[in-house]
Design an enzyme around this catalytic site. Sequence first.
Site, PDB file in Angstrom:
ATOM      1  N   PRO A   1      41.797  39.997  33.618  1.00 52.05           N
ATOM      2  CA  PRO A   1      40.230  39.687  33.851  1.00 52.05           C
ATOM      3  C   PRO A   1      39.757  40.416  34.891  1.00 52.05           C
ATOM      4  CG  PRO A   1      41.229  37.541  33.276  1.00 52.05           C
ATOM      5  CD  PRO A   1      42.523  38.642  33.606  1.00 52.05           C
ATOM      6  N   GLU A   2      38.683  41.378  34.833  1.00 49.62           N
ATOM      7  CA  GLU A   2      38.067  41.913  35.923  1.00 49.62           C
ATOM      8  C   GLU A   2      36.706  41.311  36.099  1.00 49.62           C
ATOM      9  OE1 GLU A   2      38.556  46.098  36.349  1.00 49.62           O
ATOM     10  OE2 GLU A   2      40.429  45.968  35.489  1.00 49.62           O
TER      11      GLU A   2
ATOM     12  N   HIS B   1      51.087  26.680  26.711  1.00 50.34           N
ATOM     13  CA  HIS B   1      50.549  27.174  27.834  1.00 50.34           C
ATOM     14  C   HIS B   1      49.140  26.601  28.464  1.00 50.34           C
ATOM     15  CE1 HIS B   1      54.224  29.637  27.608  1.00 50.34           C
ATOM     16  NE2 HIS B   1      53.564  30.447  26.660  1.00 50.34           N
TER      17      HIS B   1
ATOM     18  N   ARG C   1      51.431  33.441  32.070  1.00 48.13           N
ATOM     19  CA  ARG C   1      52.061  33.815  33.265  1.00 48.13           C
ATOM     20  C   ARG C   1      51.971  32.725  34.528  1.00 48.13           C
ATOM     21  NH1 ARG C   1      52.268  40.081  33.452  1.00 48.13           N
ATOM     22  NH2 ARG C   1      53.807  39.418  35.218  1.00 48.13           N
TER      23      ARG C   1
ATOM     24  N   ARG D   1      38.617  57.275  57.059  1.00 43.95           N
ATOM     25  CA  ARG D   1      39.654  56.767  56.228  1.00 43.95           C
ATOM     26  C   ARG D   1      40.170  57.892  55.213  1.00 43.95           C
ATOM     27  NH1 ARG D   1      39.854  50.735  55.255  1.00 43.95           N
ATOM     28  NH2 ARG D   1      38.331  49.942  56.812  1.00 43.95           N
TER      29      ARG D   1
END
Length: 272
Positions: free
Chosen positions: A2-3, A93, A112, A153
């Site tokens: 998920p973002e 889970h 996970r 950078r």
Amino acid sequence: MPELPEVEVIRRGLAPELEGRRFLTVHGGDKSLRRQSSLKELRHWLAGRRLIALRRRGKYLLFDLEGGATLLIHLGMTGRLMLGPPPSPTLPHVHLVFCLEGGLELRFQDTRRFGQVLIFPPGAKPYPLDQVGREPFSRQVTPAWLAEMARGRSRPVKNFLLDSRMLAGIGNIYACEILFAAGIHPAAPVSRLSLEQWDRALKGTRRILRAAIRRGGTTINDYLNSRGEQGLFQLELKVYGREGEPCGRCGRPIERLTQAGRSTFFCAVCQE
Ligand SMILES: [Zn+2]
């Protein structure tokens, strides 16, 4: 994984149901998550307290509680938050079940177990937020600020977008889509981008994130919203996961390269 859009969709789904509602207790299984407060601590600060507000910062959800404590939740790789009436279906889970007044349960499921569920007492600042950069929709984020952050950078713009200490909440899928929308090559060194390119990158970021929120997020593998529904933005992905398919703009095949161990999808013609 998920973002920002997926976490925001979950927040918008949960907030109207949970804000103002009181937590009763918390139950948990035997295995704990990567970072998790003990059940005793969770119960101590949650039981009997109302949720004042549900906020998002980057990919974190922040539950502001009556009395001043804050519950912080990160979904990790495969975490899900599901809201529904008891009894909990026997889902595998399910690590934590938050029982709420009015006959509702909030279940944290995570195959996970990379998720995080941490409680912070009143006055204790949630330390994971120290590493979280600016929100992409914040007025403090401007093309000039991005150019300033990039000065001197040499790293590729794709890796810059993925750095959550700069911009919060953008992961691999959206970084690829943003750079395609902006017409910028993912390997371009950030110090060489012009202000005009940063402007396009920022507009692309906001446009893609907004569209993804509107479509309920992206479901590639695991993501479901708090009602157990898939997102739909995967249907609108222009480059991510499309290696070899024709670019929707120019017709040339979408290419893939590996950057910092992750796959980047892009069009070598449309992105310079
Ligand atoms: Zn193209």
